[in-house]
Design an enzyme around this catalytic site. Structure first.
Site, PDB file in Angstrom:
ATOM      1  N   GLU A 106      -7.441   0.965   8.164  1.00 14.19           N
ATOM      2  CA  GLU A 106      -6.835   2.102   7.477  1.00 14.19           C
ATOM      3  C   GLU A 106      -7.109   2.062   5.985  1.00 14.19           C
ATOM      4  OE1 GLU A 106      -3.657   0.807  10.586  1.00 14.19           O
ATOM      5  OE2 GLU A 106      -5.312  -0.110   9.490  1.00 14.19           O
ATOM      6  N   CYS A 133      -0.355  -0.962   5.581  1.00 18.85           N
ATOM      7  CA  CYS A 133      -1.136   0.258   5.742  1.00 18.85           C
ATOM      8  C   CYS A 133      -0.251   1.496   5.671  1.00 18.85           C
ATOM      9  CB  CYS A 133      -1.918   0.209   7.049  1.00 18.85           C
ATOM     10  SG  CYS A 133      -3.216  -1.064   7.021  1.00 18.85           S
ATOM     11  N   HIS A 137      -7.871  -3.969   6.090  1.00 10.87           N
ATOM     12  CA  HIS A 137      -7.586  -3.354   7.382  1.00 10.87           C
ATOM     13  C   HIS A 137      -8.371  -2.054   7.490  1.00 10.87           C
ATOM     14  CE1 HIS A 137      -3.475  -5.436   8.302  1.00 10.87           C
ATOM     15  NE2 HIS A 137      -4.407  -6.295   7.908  1.00 10.87           N
ATOM     16  N   CYS A 158       0.313  -1.113  10.263  1.00  6.50           N
ATOM     17  CA  CYS A 158       1.274  -2.138   9.853  1.00  6.50           C
ATOM     18  C   CYS A 158       2.023  -1.637   8.605  1.00  6.50           C
ATOM     19  CB  CYS A 158       0.555  -3.451   9.555  1.00  6.50           C
ATOM     20  SG  CYS A 158      -0.475  -3.396   8.063  1.00  6.50           S
TER      21      CYS A 158
END
Length: 153
Positions: free
Chosen positions: A58, A89, A56, A86
């Site tokens: 992040e 993360c 992801h 999420c």
């Protein structure tokens, strides 16, 4: 420079990274980590391309920032991300000890910074982040919405 102007500047950088993920067919999410008004980490979504569900934006930005600082702790930093983090993360953000998280648009399905659950400012965690949202939200949500509309058609 005012905090608002800085937030817009750094969120603009995250949106530019989201466009990079869009260009390779990924969900358009971008992120930057900032310390002392300088970008020290960048990332964009790429789990399909990397065949790695942890890729992801992040996580990519956190990895980049920890390498830049030579430390797995990112004390005193701000993470700018185009979509609400999420749960995965949020866990990485907490472990890295990021001070502040600024996100553009909420994720009503998976959001872990207030939409579904708030891990980043939970009294049950050993670290808490300041959270701000809505910076350039229209730009981010328009890009994400267009991505999924195109994908469905």
């Amino acid at each position: 420079m005012s905090q608002r102007k800085q937030d817009i500047e750094f969120m603009s950088a995250a949106i530019a990274l989201a466009r990079e993920s869009l260009a390779i067919g990924e969900v358009p999410v971008g992120a930057v980590v900032v310390k002392d008004n300088k970008i020290i980490g960048k990332g964009f979504n790429c789990p399909i391309q990397t065949r790695d569900p942890t890729s992801h934006a992040e996580i990519q930005a956190i990895r980049s920032a920890t390498h830049a600082l030579g430390n797995y702790r990112l004390n005193g930093t701000t993470l700018y991300v185009t979509l609400e983090p999420c749960i995965m993360c949020a866990g990485a953000i907490l472990n890295a000890r990021i001070k502040r998280v600024v996100f553009a648009t909420r994720d009503q399905r998976y959001g872990a910074a207030g939409s579904q659950i708030n891990l980043l400012d939970s009294p049950f965690m050993n670290h808490r982040c300041r959270i701000e949202s809505g910076i350039l939200a229209d730009q981010s949500s328009t890009m994400i919405r267009a991505f999924f509309e195109k994908r469905r058609s």
